[in-house]
Design a protein around this motif. Structure first.
Motif, PDB file in Angstrom:
ATOM      1  N   VAL A  57      28.284  45.997  43.690  1.00  0.00           N
ATOM      2  CA  VAL A  57      28.551  46.938  42.603  1.00  0.00           C
ATOM      3  C   VAL A  57      29.881  46.642  41.910  1.00  0.00           C
ATOM      4  N   PRO A  58      30.991  46.442  42.646  1.00  0.00           N
ATOM      5  CA  PRO A  58      32.249  46.130  41.963  1.00  0.00           C
ATOM      6  C   PRO A  58      32.168  44.863  41.120  1.00  0.00           C
ATOM      7  N   LEU A  59      31.536  43.826  41.653  1.00  0.00           N
ATOM      8  CA  LEU A  59      31.453  42.577  40.892  1.00  0.00           C
ATOM      9  C   LEU A  59      30.434  42.677  39.764  1.00  0.00           C
ATOM     10  N   LEU A  60      29.442  43.535  39.896  1.00  0.00           N
ATOM     11  CA  LEU A  60      28.533  43.778  38.774  1.00  0.00           C
ATOM     12  C   LEU A  60      29.318  44.319  37.590  1.00  0.00           C
ATOM     13  N   ALA A  61      30.248  45.236  37.872  1.00  0.00           N
ATOM     14  CA  ALA A  61      31.084  45.800  36.811  1.00  0.00           C
ATOM     15  C   ALA A  61      32.004  44.746  36.213  1.00  0.00           C
ATOM     16  N   SER A  62      32.697  43.993  37.070  1.00  0.00           N
ATOM     17  CA  SER A  62      33.688  43.045  36.564  1.00  0.00           C
ATOM     18  C   SER A  62      33.040  41.864  35.858  1.00  0.00           C
ATOM     19  N   TYR A  63      31.909  41.385  36.360  1.00  0.00           N
ATOM     20  CA  TYR A  63      31.265  40.245  35.712  1.00  0.00           C
ATOM     21  C   TYR A  63      30.573  40.636  34.411  1.00  0.00           C
ATOM     22  N   THR A  64      30.287  41.910  34.230  1.00  0.00           N
ATOM     23  CA  THR A  64      29.795  42.364  32.926  1.00  0.00           C
ATOM     24  C   THR A  64      30.861  42.165  31.860  1.00  0.00           C
ATOM     25  N   VAL A  65      32.105  42.485  32.205  1.00  0.00           N
ATOM     26  CA  VAL A  65      33.214  42.257  31.273  1.00  0.00           C
ATOM     27  C   VAL A  65      33.486  40.773  31.114  1.00  0.00           C
ATOM     28  N   PHE A  66      33.474  40.048  32.230  1.00  0.00           N
ATOM     29  CA  PHE A  66      33.692  38.603  32.184  1.00  0.00           C
ATOM     30  C   PHE A  66      32.661  37.927  31.269  1.00  0.00           C
ATOM     31  N   GLY A  67      31.411  38.355  31.368  1.00  0.00           N
ATOM     32  CA  GLY A  67      30.370  37.769  30.532  1.00  0.00           C
ATOM     33  C   GLY A  67      30.517  38.118  29.069  1.00  0.00           C
ATOM     34  N   ALA A  68      31.060  39.306  28.786  1.00  0.00           N
ATOM     35  CA  ALA A  68      31.232  39.723  27.389  1.00  0.00           C
ATOM     36  C   ALA A  68      32.385  39.011  26.709  1.00  0.00           C
ATOM     37  N   MET A  69      33.303  38.452  27.486  1.00  0.00           N
ATOM     38  CA  MET A  69      34.467  37.787  26.897  1.00  0.00           C
ATOM     39  C   MET A  69      34.082  36.490  26.180  1.00  0.00           C
ATOM     40  N   ALA A  70      33.206  35.721  26.771  1.00  0.00           N
ATOM     41  CA  ALA A  70      32.921  34.363  26.290  1.00  0.00           C
ATOM     42  C   ALA A  70      32.333  34.307  24.885  1.00  0.00           C
TER      43      ALA A  70
END
Length: 249
Positions: A57-70
């Motif tokens: 769950v924590p990485l689901l949240a953080s990787y959603t932001v990480f994916g939106a950056m690119a």
């Protein structure tokens, strides 16, 4: 020229520009595949396989932001630098179209990619990570992903307005990768020296990461309004600086 042509609606122009921009990007596998695959692969590796479900769950949240950056950083940072070098930006200014049409089109493209990445991550979390989000939580995380694309479009615009095409990829990566790390998107900031936690509120990605944590029901630092305001202020500042730079060309 009659009055009806002068006052014709401009939304079809924006729609056509957005459609052409999306088609252009979809025909560029070197952009599409990494943008969609990297966040998903990293999440499955670190959030599901190595995390044994605890970090899903924590990485689901953080990787959603990480994916939106690119999409915003690379779409604007490298794309705009190439357009400036090839003279395409000058050509677009000479066309009888709204001046902001190309800008709106690229922002829309980045938001579509961010929404797609968030959707893929939510599905992967449910299928492989045992993540059970309520419908409102899933919608909130999706909204955070789309919103996260906006400030990074502005940052990418700033990079693309200053950097030459040959240097733009390196400059974008110098923003993308260190900011992801320093914002706690890859690993908790608690494992790094305390100075990194102190400086984290300076980065828009950290604020967006906190919003994503709130969306999935995790504990987050700070108030939601601040996590919305700071990225918007940074986006407005980058947009202003980029606009001044582009007006000089």
């Amino acid at each position: 020229m009659n009055s009806s042509s002068i006052h014709a609606p401009q939304w079809p122009i924006y729609l056509a520009e957005a459609r052409c921009e999306l088609l252009r990007v979809l025909r560029t596998p070197a952009f599409v595949v990494p943008s969609l695959a990297f966040p998903l692969v990293f999440y499955l590796m670190f959030g599901v396989l190595l995390g044994h479900g605890q970090a899903s769950v924590p990485l689901l949240a953080s990787y959603t932001v990480f994916g939106a950056m690119a999409p915003g950083l690379f779409g604007f940072g490298i794309g705009l630098a190439l357009d400036r070098e090839r003279g395409l930006l000058t050509l677009k200014r000479a066309l009888p179209a709204p001046p902001a049409a190309w800008l709106v089109a690229r922002v829309a493209m980045a938001m579509v990619f961010a929404a797609t990445i968030a959707t893929l991550l939510i599905i992967a979390g449910g299928l492989f990570g045992g993540v059970q989000l309520a419908p409102m939580q899933a919608c909130a995380l999706l909204a955070v992903g789309v919103f996260a694309a906006l400030p990074f479009c502005a940052i990418g615009l700033l990079v693309g307005s200053f950097a030459p095409a040959s240097a733009a990829p390196a400059v974008v990566n110098l923003v993308y990768l260190p900011m992801s790390l320093l914002s706690g998107l890859w690993m908790p900031l608690s494992v790094l020296p305390p100075v990194f936690s102190t400086l984290a509120p300076l980065w828009p990605a950290w604020h967006l990461g906190q919003l994503a944590r709130m969306a999935v029901g995790l504990q987050a630092q700070g108030a939601a309004w601040a996590h919305v305001a700071v990225p918007l202020v940074i986006a407005a500042l980058c947009l202003l600086l980029a606009q001044r730079r582009l007006r000089r060309e």
